[in-house]
Every structure is written in C-alpha cells, then in structure tokens.
Design a protein around this motif. Sequence first.
Motif, mmCIF file in Angstrom:
data_model
loop_
_atom_site.group_PDB
_atom_site.id
_atom_site.type_symbol
_atom_site.label_atom_id
_atom_site.label_comp_id
_atom_site.label_asym_id
_atom_site.label_seq_id
_atom_site.Cartn_x
_atom_site.Cartn_y
_atom_site.Cartn_z
ATOM 1 N N PRO B 35 -3.612 46.362 1.726
ATOM 2 C CA PRO B 35 -3.963 44.990 1.441
ATOM 3 C C PRO B 35 -5.477 44.818 1.018
ATOM 4 C CG PRO B 35 -3.777 45.378 3.670
ATOM 5 C CD PRO B 35 -3.447 46.644 3.124
ATOM 6 N N ASN B 36 -5.634 43.592 0.572
ATOM 7 C CA ASN B 36 -6.997 43.083 0.195
ATOM 8 C C ASN B 36 -8.021 43.466 1.685
ATOM 9 O OD1 ASN B 36 -6.481 42.707 -2.537
ATOM 10 N ND2 ASN B 36 -5.995 40.429 -1.666
ATOM 11 N N HIS B 202 -2.810 48.524 -5.297
ATOM 12 C CA HIS B 202 -2.202 47.592 -4.394
ATOM 13 C C HIS B 202 -0.670 47.595 -4.310
ATOM 14 C CE1 HIS B 202 -4.813 44.367 -2.929
ATOM 15 N NE2 HIS B 202 -5.448 44.256 -4.105
ATOM 16 N N TYR B 203 -0.331 48.267 -5.767
ATOM 17 C CA TYR B 203 1.248 47.981 -5.801
ATOM 18 C C TYR B 203 1.926 49.315 -6.041
ATOM 19 C CZ TYR B 203 -0.595 43.289 -7.015
ATOM 20 O OH TYR B 203 -1.386 42.026 -7.126
ATOM 21 N N GLN B 204 2.939 49.269 -5.739
ATOM 22 C CA GLN B 204 3.913 50.486 -6.073
ATOM 23 C C GLN B 204 4.248 50.758 -7.530
ATOM 24 O OE1 GLN B 204 7.697 50.149 -6.407
ATOM 25 N NE2 GLN B 204 7.966 52.090 -6.360
ATOM 26 N N PHE B 214 1.615 62.734 -1.819
ATOM 27 C CA PHE B 214 1.579 61.782 -0.707
ATOM 28 C C PHE B 214 1.038 60.432 -0.888
ATOM 29 C CE2 PHE B 214 0.618 66.103 0.263
ATOM 30 C CZ PHE B 214 1.249 66.583 1.401
ATOM 31 N N VAL B 215 1.712 59.599 0.178
ATOM 32 C CA VAL B 215 1.223 58.233 -0.143
ATOM 33 C C VAL B 215 0.701 57.679 1.487
ATOM 34 C CG1 VAL B 215 2.014 55.656 0.026
ATOM 35 C CG2 VAL B 215 3.046 57.654 -1.620
ATOM 36 N N HIS B 216 -0.563 57.151 1.278
ATOM 37 C CA HIS B 216 -1.205 56.655 2.738
ATOM 38 C C HIS B 216 -1.382 55.319 2.366
ATOM 39 C CE1 HIS B 216 -2.460 60.881 2.963
ATOM 40 N NE2 HIS B 216 -2.879 60.774 1.657
ATOM 41 N N VAL B 217 -1.181 54.775 3.661
ATOM 42 C CA VAL B 217 -1.261 53.163 3.971
ATOM 43 C C VAL B 217 -2.378 52.950 4.733
ATOM 44 C CG1 VAL B 217 -0.238 50.917 4.570
ATOM 45 C CG2 VAL B 217 1.421 52.700 3.660
ATOM 46 N N LEU B 218 -3.513 52.313 4.028
ATOM 47 C CA LEU B 218 -4.713 52.127 4.658
ATOM 48 C C LEU B 218 -4.669 50.558 5.158
ATOM 49 C CD1 LEU B 218 -7.580 53.286 5.135
ATOM 50 C CD2 LEU B 218 -8.271 52.216 3.085
ATOM 51 N N SER B 219 -5.086 50.332 6.364
ATOM 52 C CA SER B 219 -5.012 48.869 6.906
ATOM 53 C C SER B 219 -6.207 48.935 7.766
ATOM 54 C CB SER B 219 -3.686 48.729 7.612
ATOM 55 O OG SER B 219 -3.780 47.462 8.158
ATOM 56 N N ASP B 220 -7.381 47.934 7.756
ATOM 57 C CA ASP B 220 -8.126 47.528 8.615
ATOM 58 C C ASP B 220 -9.114 49.045 8.979
ATOM 59 O OD1 ASP B 220 -9.937 46.195 10.265
ATOM 60 O OD2 ASP B 220 -8.920 46.487 11.914
ATOM 61 N N GLY B 221 -9.217 49.606 7.954
ATOM 62 C CA GLY B 221 -10.309 50.844 7.700
ATOM 63 C C GLY B 221 -9.722 52.050 8.197
ATOM 64 N N LYS B 222 -8.222 52.225 8.548
ATOM 65 C CA LYS B 222 -7.539 53.301 9.055
ATOM 66 C C LYS B 222 -6.240 53.745 8.173
ATOM 67 C CE LYS B 222 -8.668 52.820 13.781
ATOM 68 N NZ LYS B 222 -8.117 52.273 15.080
ATOM 69 N N ILE B 223 -6.169 55.132 8.128
ATOM 70 C CA ILE B 223 -4.807 55.101 7.475
ATOM 71 C C ILE B 223 -3.718 55.108 8.698
ATOM 72 C CG2 ILE B 223 -3.301 56.790 6.627
ATOM 73 C CD1 ILE B 223 -5.630 58.129 5.187
ATOM 74 N N VAL B 224 -2.784 54.116 8.428
ATOM 75 C CA VAL B 224 -2.018 53.669 9.545
ATOM 76 C C VAL B 224 -0.538 54.551 9.521
ATOM 77 C CG1 VAL B 224 -2.861 51.448 10.148
ATOM 78 C CG2 VAL B 224 -1.134 51.516 8.300
ATOM 79 N N LYS B 225 -0.248 54.853 8.107
ATOM 80 C CA LYS B 225 0.902 55.802 7.920
ATOM 81 C C LYS B 225 0.876 56.643 6.601
ATOM 82 C CE LYS B 225 5.967 54.906 8.371
ATOM 83 N NZ LYS B 225 6.834 54.034 8.443
ATOM 84 N N THR B 226 1.357 57.742 6.639
ATOM 85 C CA THR B 226 1.413 58.846 5.594
ATOM 86 C C THR B 226 2.781 59.075 5.182
ATOM 87 O OG1 THR B 226 -0.853 59.471 6.027
ATOM 88 C CG2 THR B 226 0.732 60.967 4.787
ATOM 89 N N ALA B 232 5.893 54.279 -0.594
ATOM 90 C CA ALA B 232 5.679 53.415 -1.271
ATOM 91 C C ALA B 232 6.522 52.242 -1.549
ATOM 92 C CB ALA B 232 4.921 53.906 -2.767
ATOM 93 N N GLU B 233 7.698 52.598 -1.738
ATOM 94 C CA GLU B 233 8.982 51.650 -2.162
ATOM 95 C C GLU B 233 9.225 50.976 -0.652
ATOM 96 O OE1 GLU B 233 12.219 54.234 -3.256
ATOM 97 O OE2 GLU B 233 10.919 55.130 -4.948
ATOM 98 N N GLU B 234 8.986 51.299 0.293
ATOM 99 C CA GLU B 234 9.223 50.704 1.574
ATOM 100 C C GLU B 234 8.081 49.739 1.850
ATOM 101 O OE1 GLU B 234 9.112 53.270 5.028
ATOM 102 O OE2 GLU B 234 8.718 51.746 6.286
ATOM 103 N N VAL B 235 7.026 49.897 1.414
ATOM 104 C CA VAL B 235 5.818 48.971 1.318
ATOM 105 C C VAL B 235 5.997 48.022 0.624
ATOM 106 C CG1 VAL B 235 3.285 48.487 0.858
ATOM 107 C CG2 VAL B 235 4.151 50.567 2.207
ATOM 108 N N GLU B 236 6.640 48.352 -0.814
ATOM 109 C CA GLU B 236 6.931 47.147 -1.716
ATOM 110 C C GLU B 236 7.953 46.304 -1.258
ATOM 111 O OE1 GLU B 236 4.997 47.142 -4.557
ATOM 112 O OE2 GLU B 236 6.115 45.787 -5.654
#
Lengths: 478, 244
Positions: B35-36, B202-204, B214-226, B232-236
């Motif tokens: 996210p932003n 931002h987007y898938q 690999f897809v990493h989700v970054l949140s609040d300065g940390k990778i929370v999920k890889t 990516a589809e799940e995030v979307e």
Amino acid sequence: MKYQELEKTKEYKYGFTTDIESVKAPRGLNKDIIRFISKIKKEPEWMLNWRLKAYARLQSVKEPNWQKPKYPKINYQNLYYYSAPKSVKNKPKNIDEVDPKLIETYAKLGIPLKEQEKLSGIAVDAVFDSVSVATTFKKKLTEKGIIFCPISEAIQKHSDLVKKYLGSVIPITDHYFATLNSAVFTDGSFVYVPEGVRCPMELSTYFRINASQTGQFERTLIIADKGSYVSYLEGCTAPMRDENQLHAANVELVAFDDAEIKYSTVQNWYPGDKDGKGGIYNFVTKRGVCRGKNSKISWTQVETGSAITWKYPSCILQGDNSVGEFYSIAITNNHQKADTGTKMIHLGKNTKSKIISKGISAGHADNTYRGLVDISKNASRARNYTQCDSLLMGNKCGAHTVPYIKNKNSSAIVEHEATTSKINEDQLYYCNQRGLDQEEAVSLIINGFCKEVLQQLPMEFAVEAQKLVDISLEGSVG
Amino acid sequence: MLEIKNLQVSINNKQIIKGLNLTIKPGELHAVMGPNGSGKSTLANVLSGKNGYEISGELNFNGKSLKKIPTEKRAQRGIFLAFQYPLEIPGVNTNNFLKTSLNSIRKAKGEKEIDSLSFLKLVKEKTSELGIDEKILSRQLNVGFSGGEKKKNEILQMKILDPNLSILDETDSGLDIDALRIIAKGVNSSRNKKKSFLVITHYQRLLDYIKPDFVHVLSDGKIVKTGCSELAEEVEKTGYKKLN
C-alpha cells in the motif's frame, strides 16, 4: 568534458605573463599622455583634437555609480595608458616579421597565428596590451573590398571612413568610461564591408592584457554597408595579477539597409583568485545602430571572466523593420560580479528585438541582469521578446533581474519572461543514476540551460565556449 | 546478485524500512507490492544510492557491500532504476543524454566508447523492438513528455543500458493498456539467466503481463508475505489489510 581534463584546467589557464620588453607611456592621465599616444600612433591632427575634446569633457563628468557591483576608487593617475611590445615599434609588415615571443604567446592561448593563416578559415587581429600585433588573411579580404585592420591603421589609411563613423554611435559625451576611452583608446579593430558583400569568413580579434598596472582601452568600429553581412568574434584573456586592471572598451556597429552584423564575444579575462583578489574590471560600452531598413544586429556574449563585468551591448533600431538580438550567458563564480544586459531602443516601424539572457551564479558571486526595452512614439507595431533565466548554485550567491520597459506606442507588443532556479538535486540524482558523475551531471545540466545562447555562436567557438562554461563552474557543486 | 539483510532505513529520524530481508538471484524477477507509504519507493531509492537516508543492515550486490558506493558507481556496476517520476532536464537532447550515459557505463567497464553510428543503430533497433516512436529521442529530455512517454523513455533507457539489476519503481502507474504492454515487452524481452528484476507496483495488473518468480508484500517497512504469482491475485482480491 573528461574529468582528467578538468583537473588540468582547474586553475585559470591563461594566467601566464609574457616576458617581453615594452615601451610604455609614463603613468598618469593628462594632455601630454594623449599627445604621446596620438603621436606614437602617427595620427592625423583631427584625431588628436577629437581625443583632446573627449579629455576636456572628461573633466566635467563623474564616474557612474548606480551599478550593483561596487569597487574601490580607481586612481586614474596611477595607471599606464600605453604599453606596447618594443618589437612592434617598427610595425611588422607580415606575420613572419612578428616577434617570435608574441607568436608563442598567442599559440599558448590557442591562437596559432602562423598556422592560423593556412589552416582555419578565420581572419584574426591580435591585440597585445595597447597595439595590434598581427592581422591574418588580409589579402583574401582585400580582394573582396573588405577592410579588416587595426583601428590605428585605419585612422591613417581610411581616415574618411573613421572620421565619419567614429563616435557616431557612442558619442564622446556618452558617459564617463566611454569618454575616457575616447580620450585614450589605443587599439582595436576596424571593419568595413562594402555594399552587397558577404564576408566569406569569420573575423576575429583576440585581446590580451600583459603589462601590469596598465589599462586597456580598446576601440572597435564595424560598418556594414547596404546588403552586406559580417560575423565578428572577440576573445579576451589576461595574466593572473593581484591588482585589479581596467579594461574599458568602446565598440560601435553601424548597419545600413539590409545589412547584418553578428558580433560574438567570449570573454575570459582573469577573474581574480578564489578570495576575490585581483581580476579585471571589464567596463565596456557596446552599441550598434541599425541605421537602414531591414538591417539586423545580433550580439552574443559568453561572459565567464573578469572580477566585475559591467556592460550592456545595445541596439538602436532606427531603420524600419530592423532587428536587434541579444543572447547572453553570464557566469559568475567565487567572488565575481556581473551587472550586464542590453538596451533595445525601438525607433523605426515594425522593429523587432529579442533578448535571451542566462545568468549563472556560484560561490559568493553576484549576477544582475539589467535591461531596457524602449519603444518610441513612432515605432508602430514594434515587438520585443525578453527571456531572463537565472540559475543559482549553492546558497551564498545572488541573482537579480532588473528589466526596464518604456512603451510609448500602443501598437507595440512587449513580452517579458523570467525564471530563477537552483540546480535541482533530483536532476543530479537522475543523471547519477544513469552513470554520470557529479561533474558530468552539472556540466550537462548547465549546458542544457545555456543551449539557446551557445547555439548562436559560430561553430568553432561554440565548442570552446562550452568547455569554458564547464571550467568556470568547476568544483562549485558537491 | 542482490542480498538485503535486516535493512533499516530512516529519513529525518522517521523510520521507513524496519528490518527488510530480500535475496534476488541472477535470472529472477521479484515483484514488490504494498500500500501507499509502505516503503516501496524508499527501497528503490536506497538501492540506487540516493542521498539523505540513514541506513543500517546489509546491502550487497554481487557479493560486495553497496553502502559506501555512490549512485553513479552503482549505475556503472549495472543497477538501473526506472523512475516513478522521471526528471525533466531542459536543453538536453534525449539522444545525447542516452549516449553520454551509455558511454560512461561502458568506460567504467573498460569498454570502448560507442561511436555515433553504432549508437544510432542500437537506438533504432531498441525503439522498433519496443514500438516506441523514435521522435522522442530528438526532444529535450522528458520536457513536455506525457506521462506515458516518460515511462516508455525509462524502459528504452533500460534496454539500451542493459543493466544486470533493473528496478522498476511503479513504472505501471498511470499508464494506459498499450503503454503497459510496451513496458511489459521491454522487461520480458530482457529476461534471461543473468538479468534480475525488482518490479515495484501497486497493482496486480502489470503482473498479468510480467510473470514474477516471487511476489512480496511490503507493509509498514517489512515484507509480511512472500509467495509466487498467485499471491498477487490474492492481494488484488482481498486487499492489503488482511495480510497484516
């Protein structure tokens, strides 16, 4: 430019002195000195009287003092007004007779007078302190009827022309420095292009101050007769000295019907050291008159040197449909100061002027653009476009823009645009990310900033000027 | 190729990245989503060597620490950043800029400078490959370019400079579908066993065209999920919030 090359040229490259015996007039300014100059130049009576008239006028005028850069009072009685290499006393007839030391000096400055004649297609007049030492390509120009010679020679050989036009654009009563120049000017160039002739090569004068405590008072007069064209370029350098030296030139241009004069300056006088000690005071009056209809005068200047640059190359647009242009780059670094710009005086109908000024300040320098656009009552449909951009590097320098606009004709259109910006950190970062180091990035951005003006220079000098721009700002970022 | 261990980054005493670990091997394409304000652009800036950040942790490129290496040296070693907001540089011809850039990178590698003719040939080849109008190269660098033209210009630069690690900082945002395809084409045609990519988005949507390893989700300065591209589809579908 490559970093290594920049390293080598960090210091002022032209700061050397030539050890040459010179003939000097005694110090000081008085009638006897003026007589001395006039006599040594073998001038006709009228010229001496003209000088003396200027000198008389000088007694009643005061030095102007409205400019932004202030300077300590100049003791005019302590200056030498004439200095010439001894070997030039009996003027050499051609290049082979010129003192080898002088040839060597100009070669060091990148002006190889001897090869110059054969290789590059540029005619050069070389002025050393108070005298012209060599003029190349004379023969080729003579065939076309073009006169290109030292003004001291023109006063003797083309007396009628000089008498008619000298002071016709900058009268002896103009202002203090113009009057001073009229009294004591020593040398400079004279150009006459006859009707319908297109000058086949660039004409160039190279000014060099060598002697210490000497003022250089250059006088240049260019006349372009009907339908002619000439492009003229001047370059300037001086040795590094602790004192401030005065260069007070007068340059007059006259363009008749359908004629065009392109006048370019690459000024690189010694700027003083890093703490602002020494350097040239470059107080110059340059003015051209578009006397005939459809005539054009274009000034291009790249001002990188001098402790103080104070000049306003101007155009009087007298003929209908005449055009005046002013393209300027003024770079000030360390403690240099500049107060420069132009005056466009619109008198004729449909006259057009264009002003493009780029000022760059770095270090502790101060840079002022001052310009006047004056549209008279009769100048119907006159047009002016002015663009002044200032770029600041660091936070100890200054940039000022002082445009004056006087419009007395309601059909005229005057436009003025101005910007002031700093070199943007993000632009540098972008360049760095593409593999350019700091110096390369700065050079790229500055050259982009100056491009509109650099493009106006004759090809051969554009490259030189671009390098000069780089060197002048060396080390001012990062 | 790239090894980031426990990276912590602050700017003006505000911590943005709070212990990030990421390893990218040669030939891999990693996507970072988030996210932003999650620290995506900061990560891109820190990797390229932008000034003004306080950094701790390890940052290695080809086995050597990057921490004291200035931006231009990193670029010369093959790190390329496609900017989210490419800068305008008035008066500088785009072609000329690209050539200067390519030559400084070649020089650093000990290669000969490219001559104008070979350069023009290279440019022609890459523009036609990407389907980009050659005309943009004769204009001033990014001046008056549309958003899409700026981004396409970044990808063209990437193709010409041929870096080892390409970082794309939200190159897809604000693009229409045609421009997006050009970007994707640029990336896909460069992929091989040696080249690595870090694609920040931002987007898938972009990942429909560029298939990440690999897809990493970054949140609040940390990778929370890889995960792999399905992440990516799940995030979307579910948004970022659920992953925290």
